[in-house]
Design a protein around this motif. Structure first.
Motif, PDB file in Angstrom:
ATOM      1  N   THR A 110       0.898  -1.269   0.041  1.00 27.75           N
ATOM      2  CA  THR A 110      -0.056  -0.018   0.230  1.00 27.75           C
ATOM      3  C   THR A 110       0.733   1.147  -0.033  1.00 27.75           C
ATOM      4  O   THR A 110       0.294   2.496  -0.570  1.00 27.75           O
ATOM      5  N   LEU A 111       1.933   1.224   0.691  1.00 23.96           N
ATOM      6  CA  LEU A 111       3.000   2.425   0.490  1.00 23.96           C
ATOM      7  C   LEU A 111       3.594   2.520  -0.971  1.00 23.96           C
ATOM      8  O   LEU A 111       3.625   3.813  -1.251  1.00 23.96           O
ATOM      9  N   LEU A 112       3.539   1.507  -1.653  1.00 19.28           N
ATOM     10  CA  LEU A 112       4.258   1.559  -2.951  1.00 19.28           C
ATOM     11  C   LEU A 112       2.949   1.844  -4.069  1.00 19.28           C
ATOM     12  O   LEU A 112       3.367   2.234  -5.331  1.00 19.28           O
ATOM     13  N   PRO A 149       7.287   4.648  -6.738  1.00 18.91           N
ATOM     14  CA  PRO A 149       8.289   3.770  -5.997  1.00 18.91           C
ATOM     15  C   PRO A 149       8.991   4.452  -4.754  1.00 18.91           C
ATOM     16  O   PRO A 149       9.059   5.769  -4.408  1.00 18.91           O
ATOM     17  N   MET A 150       9.630   3.536  -3.842  1.00 19.24           N
ATOM     18  CA  MET A 150      10.307   3.819  -2.708  1.00 19.24           C
ATOM     19  C   MET A 150      11.619   3.129  -2.590  1.00 19.24           C
ATOM     20  O   MET A 150      11.790   2.060  -2.895  1.00 19.24           O
ATOM     21  N   ARG A 151      12.633   3.879  -2.162  1.00 15.00           N
ATOM     22  CA  ARG A 151      13.737   3.343  -1.717  1.00 15.00           C
ATOM     23  C   ARG A 151      13.835   2.633  -0.624  1.00 15.00           C
ATOM     24  O   ARG A 151      12.921   2.602   0.234  1.00 15.00           O
ATOM     25  N   PHE A 152      14.614   1.520  -0.243  1.00 17.69           N
ATOM     26  CA  PHE A 152      14.361   0.520   0.917  1.00 17.69           C
ATOM     27  C   PHE A 152      14.387   1.397   2.065  1.00 17.69           C
ATOM     28  O   PHE A 152      13.647   0.963   2.951  1.00 17.69           O
ATOM     29  N   ASN A 153      15.401   2.224   2.434  1.00 19.53           N
ATOM     30  CA  ASN A 153      15.456   2.791   3.516  1.00 19.53           C
ATOM     31  C   ASN A 153      14.223   3.696   4.025  1.00 19.53           C
ATOM     32  O   ASN A 153      13.816   4.000   4.820  1.00 19.53           O
ATOM     33  N   ALA A 154      13.548   4.310   3.000  1.00 17.03           N
ATOM     34  CA  ALA A 154      12.454   5.034   2.895  1.00 17.03           C
ATOM     35  C   ALA A 154      11.332   4.236   3.579  1.00 17.03           C
ATOM     36  O   ALA A 154      10.364   4.624   4.424  1.00 17.03           O
ATOM     37  N   LEU A 155      11.283   2.959   2.836  1.00 12.65           N
ATOM     38  CA  LEU A 155      10.205   1.863   3.173  1.00 12.65           C
ATOM     39  C   LEU A 155      10.370   1.718   4.857  1.00 12.65           C
ATOM     40  O   LEU A 155       9.599   1.506   5.519  1.00 12.65           O
ATOM     41  N   ARG A 156      11.700   1.435   4.983  1.00 13.99           N
ATOM     42  CA  ARG A 156      12.041   1.005   6.542  1.00 13.99           C
ATOM     43  C   ARG A 156      11.630   2.074   7.306  1.00 13.99           C
ATOM     44  O   ARG A 156      11.197   1.886   8.527  1.00 13.99           O
ATOM     45  N   ARG A 157      11.926   3.426   7.066  1.00 15.04           N
ATOM     46  CA  ARG A 157      11.616   4.495   7.730  1.00 15.04           C
ATOM     47  C   ARG A 157       9.980   4.676   7.975  1.00 15.04           C
ATOM     48  O   ARG A 157       9.623   4.828   9.153  1.00 15.04           O
ATOM     49  N   ARG A 158       9.342   4.428   6.976  1.00 18.69           N
ATOM     50  CA  ARG A 158       7.686   4.582   7.065  1.00 18.69           C
ATOM     51  C   ARG A 158       6.952   3.473   7.771  1.00 18.69           C
ATOM     52  O   ARG A 158       6.028   3.730   8.341  1.00 18.69           O
ATOM     53  N   SER A 214      13.696  -6.882   4.151  1.00 19.72           N
ATOM     54  CA  SER A 214      14.393  -7.489   3.187  1.00 19.72           C
ATOM     55  C   SER A 214      13.719  -8.548   2.428  1.00 19.72           C
ATOM     56  O   SER A 214      13.514  -8.873   1.431  1.00 19.72           O
ATOM     57  N   GLN A 215      13.279  -9.535   3.536  1.00 20.74           N
ATOM     58  CA  GLN A 215      12.704 -10.647   3.318  1.00 20.74           C
ATOM     59  C   GLN A 215      11.357 -10.456   2.536  1.00 20.74           C
ATOM     60  O   GLN A 215      11.082 -11.234   1.529  1.00 20.74           O
ATOM     61  N   THR A 216      10.697  -9.421   3.182  1.00 22.31           N
ATOM     62  CA  THR A 216       9.346  -9.282   2.472  1.00 22.31           C
ATOM     63  C   THR A 216       9.381  -8.789   1.209  1.00 22.31           C
ATOM     64  O   THR A 216       8.653  -9.185   0.010  1.00 22.31           O
ATOM     65  N   VAL A 217      10.445  -7.538   0.867  1.00 22.36           N
ATOM     66  CA  VAL A 217      10.443  -7.190  -0.646  1.00 22.36           C
ATOM     67  C   VAL A 217      11.154  -8.286  -1.458  1.00 22.36           C
ATOM     68  O   VAL A 217      10.563  -8.437  -2.798  1.00 22.36           O
TER      69      VAL A 217
END
Length: 136
Positions: free
Chosen positions: A45-47, A51-60, A70-73
């Motif tokens: 749902t964030l994507l 598109p988002m960078r890995f660290n942006a996903l992690r912060r959000r 990492s496993q999820t993506v």
């Protein structure tokens, strides 16, 4: 020549099977397990918007570990729901975007999130009543 429920090959009919989610061996169960996972739901749902960078996903996504994200993506990429793009910069930049297939799933996931948000108060009341009956 094929007919619904059968496949004719070399003159011998062979049964084709429709997925049966209630069967322990059905691969649909594995897919449902993944798409019903909270991390999968939140990442997809964030994507939805960009598109988002890995660290942006992690912060959000508060509470997700680097390993779990990492496993999820990685699994979402394997399932064809997310595309991974590596940009050769220093350091390397990795971003994730929904694929068209992933986009078809996001609406259903958002409906589930909306339902949960709309009904959380009622669910909380039911949980409290249940707990009171069990403890009292």
């Amino acid at each position: 020549m094929s007919q619904e429920g059968t496949l004719l090959s070399s003159g011998h009919p062979a049964e084709t099977r429709s997925p049966d989610v209630y069967s322990a061996a059905c691969p649909t169960r594995q897919l449902l397990d993944r798409v019903a996972d909270k991390w999968t739901t939140l990442v997809l749902t964030l994507l939805r918007d960009e598109p988002m960078r890995f660290n942006a996903l992690r912060r959000r996504v508060e509470g997700v570990s680097q390993k779990m994200l990492s496993q999820t993506v990685r699994q979402l990429e394997r399932d064809g729901l997310v595309a991974r793009t590596v940009t050769p910069t220093v350091p390397v930049s990795v971003s994730y975007a929904l694929t068209p297939l992933g986009g078809t799933l996001v609406g259903a996931l958002q409906a589930m999130i909306d339902w949960a948000e709309d009904n959380m108060a009622e669910v909380s009341k039911a949980q409290a009543a249940y707990d009171e009956r069990r403890l009292g």
